[in-house]
Scaffold this active site. Sequence first.
Site, short mmCIF file in Angstrom:
data_model
loop_
_atom_site.label_atom_id
_atom_site.label_comp_id
_atom_site.label_asym_id
_atom_site.label_seq_id
_atom_site.Cartn_x
_atom_site.Cartn_y
_atom_site.Cartn_z
N GLU A 1 -9.53 7.02 3.87
CA GLU A 1 -10.41 6.12 4.61
C GLU A 1 -9.61 4.86 4.88
OE1 GLU A 1 -10.40 6.01 1.29
OE2 GLU A 1 -9.94 3.87 1.24
N LYS B 1 0.81 -1.22 0.00
CA LYS B 1 0.00 0.00 0.00
C LYS B 1 0.84 1.28 0.00
CE LYS B 1 -4.46 -1.51 1.65
NZ LYS B 1 -4.27 -2.92 2.09
N SER C 1 1.45 -9.90 -0.81
CA SER C 1 1.13 -8.48 -0.71
C SER C 1 1.56 -7.85 0.61
CB SER C 1 -0.37 -8.27 -0.92
OG SER C 1 -1.12 -9.09 -0.05
C1 PLP Z 1 -5.13 -3.92 1.82
C2 PLP Z 1 -4.44 -5.17 1.55
C3 PLP Z 1 -4.86 -6.04 0.51
C4 PLP Z 1 -6.10 -5.80 -0.29
O1 PLP Z 1 -6.11 -4.65 -1.08
P1 PLP Z 1 -5.88 -4.66 -2.64
O2 PLP Z 1 -6.14 -3.26 -3.04
O3 PLP Z 1 -6.86 -5.63 -3.24
O4 PLP Z 1 -4.49 -5.08 -2.89
C5 PLP Z 1 -4.13 -7.18 0.26
N1 PLP Z 1 -3.03 -7.49 1.00
C6 PLP Z 1 -2.60 -6.69 2.00
C7 PLP Z 1 -1.39 -7.10 2.77
C8 PLP Z 1 -3.28 -5.52 2.31
O5 PLP Z 1 -2.85 -4.75 3.32
#
Ligand code: PLP
Length: 401
Positions: A113, A91, A379
Amino acid sequence: MKTYQQTDENGFYGRFGGAYIPEVLYKTVEDLKQQYLTIIESESFQKEYCQLLRDYVGRPSPLYYAERMSQKYGCKLYLKREDLNHTGAHKINNAIGQALLAKRMGKTRIIAETGAGQHGVATATVCALMNLPCRVYMGALDVERQHVNVERMRMLGAEVFPVESGNKTLKDATNEAIRDWCCHPSDTFYIIGSTVGPHPYPDMVARLQSVISAEIKYQLQEKEGRDYPDYLIACVGGGSNAAGAMFHYLDDERVKLVLAEAGGLGVDTTETAASLQLGSVGILHGSRIKVMQTDDGQIVEPYSISAGLDYPGTGPIHCNLHETGRAKTVAINDNEALQAAFELTRLEGIIPALESSHALAILPKMKFKKDDIVVLNVSGRGDKDLSTYLAHKDEIDYGKI
Ligand SMILES: *Cc1c(COP(=O)(O)O)cnc(C)c1O
């Protein structure tokens, strides 16, 4: 030729997307639409952005060959390590980009948000770095549930604003952020945390996350002598990490795209967040997307064990990828994600975020050939999810690992 990664003039991906916004925001969104590409593609922006990604975020994130997992699943599995980024997930890539854009557009105040607090923390971090005042809207229930992230945001100097309306969760926080934006359209920049919201946000966020697939390309070239995988796997909440990991491959049919959405307790229950499979077309947060809603259009509160995936819709890019069949979508249930998290932890010594565990849980459902190159986007890291993991450790089938 129209391609998957490009929107038309009005921000549509097939029949999804667009900008359904109140009249008072028209000029603000139009200004952004006119300026974002020029600014993002300018040399001075790229210089500052890339420097921060390198020295502050710690990019490039490694593309790690996971040997034991590869053996288990009969393929060559590479993990894209977004979990190693500063603040623990992908992010931050987007938050830095939008904050730089806000400054260049002369905005003096940031709003955001947040649901689980991850995007709020990324935004608060960047605002501390860039000396911008920041207000983060968060549902009052989430403020209670995600106390550590609230304290992190406050320590970083952000004002966390608990939203008491509705179900007191993400949807309500977003409504409140939009309300704020409507009251201060000229000086405030709204940093949206995923590939959702009115055009040009989905395209802008996908571009700011596309550094992930740009790196995958040259990293695979170095390691495998070719710059594309056979499979690309990512989890999808709003869609930003998947969009970033897939950006440069969307029009490359050699690459099979697989998306993991949150099945919660199962797509045949009401406790689910599988909006690609179960949602119907509606307008949410300024965009035409697939939404979990009742017949008369009331949003149904989504459920997933993973706070980052329980958004009631999915961004327009992925709605289109799903509908056209370009991406295969699989709903992963809570228990499957938990099992996958412990498996990665025990086989590779990496504790993934619960969101990323949904992508990992795709692996046992696939049939790979031995030479298949599979890239899976991790992610985020699992520190924030430790108490959830520990609460469920007795449900794990360790014999299967
Ligand atoms: C917020 C988040 C997501 C989901 O958000 P996307 O916009 O779909 O990527 C996925 N993995 C992690 C670690 C997150 O913090």
